[in-house]
Design a protein around this motif. Structure first.
Motif, PDB file in Angstrom:
ATOM      1  N   ARG A  38     134.429 -11.846 131.918  1.00  0.00           N
ATOM      2  CA  ARG A  38     134.398 -11.154 130.620  1.00  0.00           C
ATOM      3  C   ARG A  38     133.308 -10.076 130.623  1.00  0.00           C
ATOM      4  NH1 ARG A  38     136.644  -8.591 126.809  1.00  0.00           N
ATOM      5  NH2 ARG A  38     135.617  -8.684 124.805  1.00  0.00           N
ATOM      6  N   ARG A  39     132.140 -10.393 131.195  1.00  0.00           N
ATOM      7  CA  ARG A  39     131.054  -9.406 131.297  1.00  0.00           C
ATOM      8  C   ARG A  39     131.496  -8.184 132.092  1.00  0.00           C
ATOM      9  NH1 ARG A  39     127.506 -13.436 131.966  1.00  0.00           N
ATOM     10  NH2 ARG A  39     127.172 -13.195 134.193  1.00  0.00           N
ATOM     11  N   TYR A  71     134.533  -6.904 132.266  1.00  0.00           N
ATOM     12  CA  TYR A  71     135.362  -6.044 131.407  1.00  0.00           C
ATOM     13  C   TYR A  71     134.522  -5.306 130.372  1.00  0.00           C
ATOM     14  CZ  TYR A  71     139.712  -7.891 133.298  1.00  0.00           C
ATOM     15  OH  TYR A  71     140.749  -8.219 134.140  1.00  0.00           O
ATOM     16  N   LEU A  72     133.539  -5.980 129.794  1.00  0.00           N
ATOM     17  CA  LEU A  72     132.683  -5.332 128.792  1.00  0.00           C
ATOM     18  C   LEU A  72     131.882  -4.191 129.419  1.00  0.00           C
ATOM     19  CD1 LEU A  72     131.450  -8.497 126.863  1.00  0.00           C
ATOM     20  CD2 LEU A  72     133.038  -6.740 126.026  1.00  0.00           C
TER      21      LEU A  72
END
Length: 138
Positions: free
Chosen positions: A16-17, A19-20
């Motif tokens: 997720r990090r 993608y952010l």
């Protein structure tokens, strides 16, 4: 409830990090999610097809080139399937090709392998014909 350190290293949190950081255009933060010996494979038929190694190799050969060729390139992550160190993300690419002016809107699957809080392997699955069509004038 805040994440503790162990949760931050959980495969899903690391992915997720990634993608952010990508969405923010923060290449330093993006590189920080990758192992030094990361293997990052863009699918055969994709404009940047091949396997890239090292975090700097990945951002230099993939993210920086996508930004040069496409306006507003984004990978929108929506569904995560997690099995131990394997994280498969169903997502969508959106962008406009700078030369052709055509929009891209394509479904994509990304397979990440995460060990020790870092991405060690990535493989992209995408309809490369959609990408090629968007990049082709006419």
């Amino acid at each position: 409830m805040g994440l503790n350190h162990a949760d931050e290293n959980a495969p899903v949190a690391v992915v997720r990090r990634q993608y952010l950081a990508s969405a923010a255009g923060d290449l330093e933060a993006l590189r920080a999610t990758m192992a030094p010996d990361v293997e990052w494979t863009e699918m055969a038929g994709f404009p940047l097809a091949g396997t890239y190694r090292t975090p700097a190799g990945v951002t230099g050969n993939v993210m920086e080139k996508l930004a040069q060729d496409w306006e507003g390139w984004a990978a929108h992550d929506d569904t995560y399937v997690v099995d131990g160190e394997n994280v498969v993300v169903l997502a969508r690419y959106t962008a406009t090709h700078r030369q052709s002016g055509k929009p891209l809107n394509a479904r994509v699957a990304h397979h990440f392998t995460v060990r020790g809080g870092l991405i060690v392997r990535f493989e992209q699955f995408v309809d490369t014909a959609l990408v090629r069509d968007a990049a082709t004038a006419g």
